[in-house]
Enzyme design. Structure first.
Site, short mmCIF file in Angstrom:
data_model
loop_
_atom_site.label_atom_id
_atom_site.label_comp_id
_atom_site.label_asym_id
_atom_site.label_seq_id
_atom_site.Cartn_x
_atom_site.Cartn_y
_atom_site.Cartn_z
N HIS A 276 4.18 5.50 2.76
CA HIS A 276 3.23 5.90 1.72
C HIS A 276 1.89 5.18 1.87
O HIS A 276 1.77 4.16 2.56
CB HIS A 276 3.81 5.65 0.33
CG HIS A 276 4.04 4.21 -0.01
ND1 HIS A 276 3.03 3.34 -0.35
CD2 HIS A 276 5.20 3.48 -0.08
CE1 HIS A 276 3.52 2.16 -0.63
NE2 HIS A 276 4.84 2.20 -0.46
N CYS A 294 9.12 -0.68 1.87
CA CYS A 294 8.47 0.56 2.29
C CYS A 294 7.57 0.33 3.50
O CYS A 294 7.26 -0.82 3.86
CB CYS A 294 7.64 1.13 1.15
SG CYS A 294 8.63 1.84 -0.20
#
Length: 347
Positions: A276, A294
């Protein structure tokens, strides 16, 4: 249900309920047999009447009555993919897609259930089922699908006894096509994500992955690693609301953070690992791991991967330390093939 005759020829066969609802059937050429093509209902009385002529041309009649089983419970199969998402008929998925059959009841006879699950591929590819528990079973081949492969998953469980008094409620079928081969390789040594289309490198994206280590959460220890292993793309969200509270780490703790909107988020694990956008870590991307797990990207790269990836595309994370991805986290392709096969009820 079939009716056969020897030394003669069937001329008429009827199978019907007491109220006259008939079950469709077909006579074989020459009248040697008749087979029901329609579906019989559960808990229903039927009368079967057959008329034939013998070798002398004389009529011979037979009649029988019976009642079908009335289950004490039913189970309905749902065709899904990893992560609990629906498997859409007519969709195009990546080369790493893993179909899942989810039963809404606990299956005692896994072997009987598995025999009723059929995967057809064109061109043909061998695969195997893996029972995660007594309600969920996954299917995959040994290696990724060939692009263009047509796949049909059929749960033909109607009429099948899969436990004490438990029978399949209805059949389910879905077909999909495998799209172009897309593989992303996230390498923690180089702090990059290299994306390959058809084995050709098309983009190299600097990233910052999980900083590593563990912190104490509400329900125990929480990993801050990006786990090595093979993932697949599960979903896309723009934006996705993220907070450390969602996985048990209080927002007011030293490593916690409150709810925030994260853009161009491509989900790859069931427990919340995404590729992301996070421009606040651009300084670390390509150099240092600072995330909670992440894969942080700059806005341009995050948007490009969000737009160009499809569900089922492969993401390989390599050279990280800490634990490896497990099957429940979307690590189906990280399970060795010999291990995978042993989890079939028919192995």
């Amino acid at each position: 249900m079939t009716v056969t005759v020897s030394g003669g020829r069937l001329t008429r066969v009827t199978l019907a309920t007491a109220t006259g609802t008939a079950v469709a059937g077909t006579l074989a050429p020459g009248g040697t047999s008749w087979s029901a093509t329609g579906r019989l209902a559960y808990g229903t009385a039927y009368t079967l009447s057959a008329l034939a002529t013998n070798a002398d041309g004389k009529p011979v009649r037979k009649r029988a009555t019976f009642t079908t089983v009335k289950p004490s419970n039913y189970t309905l199969p749902y065709l899904q993919r990893t992560g609990g998402f629906a498997l859409h008929n007519g969709a195009t998925y990546g080369v790493g897609i893993v179909p899942v059959v989810h039963f809404d009841e606990h299956i005692a006879d896994r072997a009987a259930a598995e025999q009723a699950l059929v995967v057809t591929t064109s061109p043909h590819v061998d695969g195997s089922w893996y029972w995660v528990d007594d309600q969920n079973v996954h299917w995959r081949p040994e290696s990724y699908y060939v692009p263009g492969t047509r796949v049909t998953v059929a749960a033909r469980v109607y009429g099948v006894r899969v436990g004490s008094g438990l029978y399949g409620q209805a059949d389910r079928t879905a077909s999909f096509t495998i799209g172009a081969k897309h593989v992303a390789v996230a390498d923690d040594r180089t702090h990059t994500v290299r994306v390959y289309f058809g084995d050709k490198l098309v983009r190299t994206m600097p990233t910052s992955m999980g900083q590593g280590g563990y912190v104490q959460g509400r329900n125990g220890s929480i990993s801050l690693w990006t786990m090595s292993g093979t993932y697949t793309v599960l979903d896309h969200g723009n934006p996705v609301t993220m907070s450390s509270d969602s996985y048990g780490l209080p927002a007011n703790s030293p490593y916690g953070y409150g709810a925030e909107s994260v853009y161009y988020a491509t989900k790859i694990s069931t427990d919340g690992i995404y590729l992301h956008e996070l421009d606040t870590t651009v300084w670390a991307q390509g150099h240092q791991d600072v995330s909670h797990g992440c894969l942080n990207l700059n806005q341009s790269n995050a948007q490009w991967y969000y737009d160009s990836s499809r569900i089922g595309d492969v993401v390989q994370v390599v050279h990280t330390t800490g634990p490896r991805i497990e099957l429940w986290q979307n690590g189906d392709w990280s399970v060795p093939w010999s291990t995978w096969q042993r989890h079939s009820a028919l192995h």
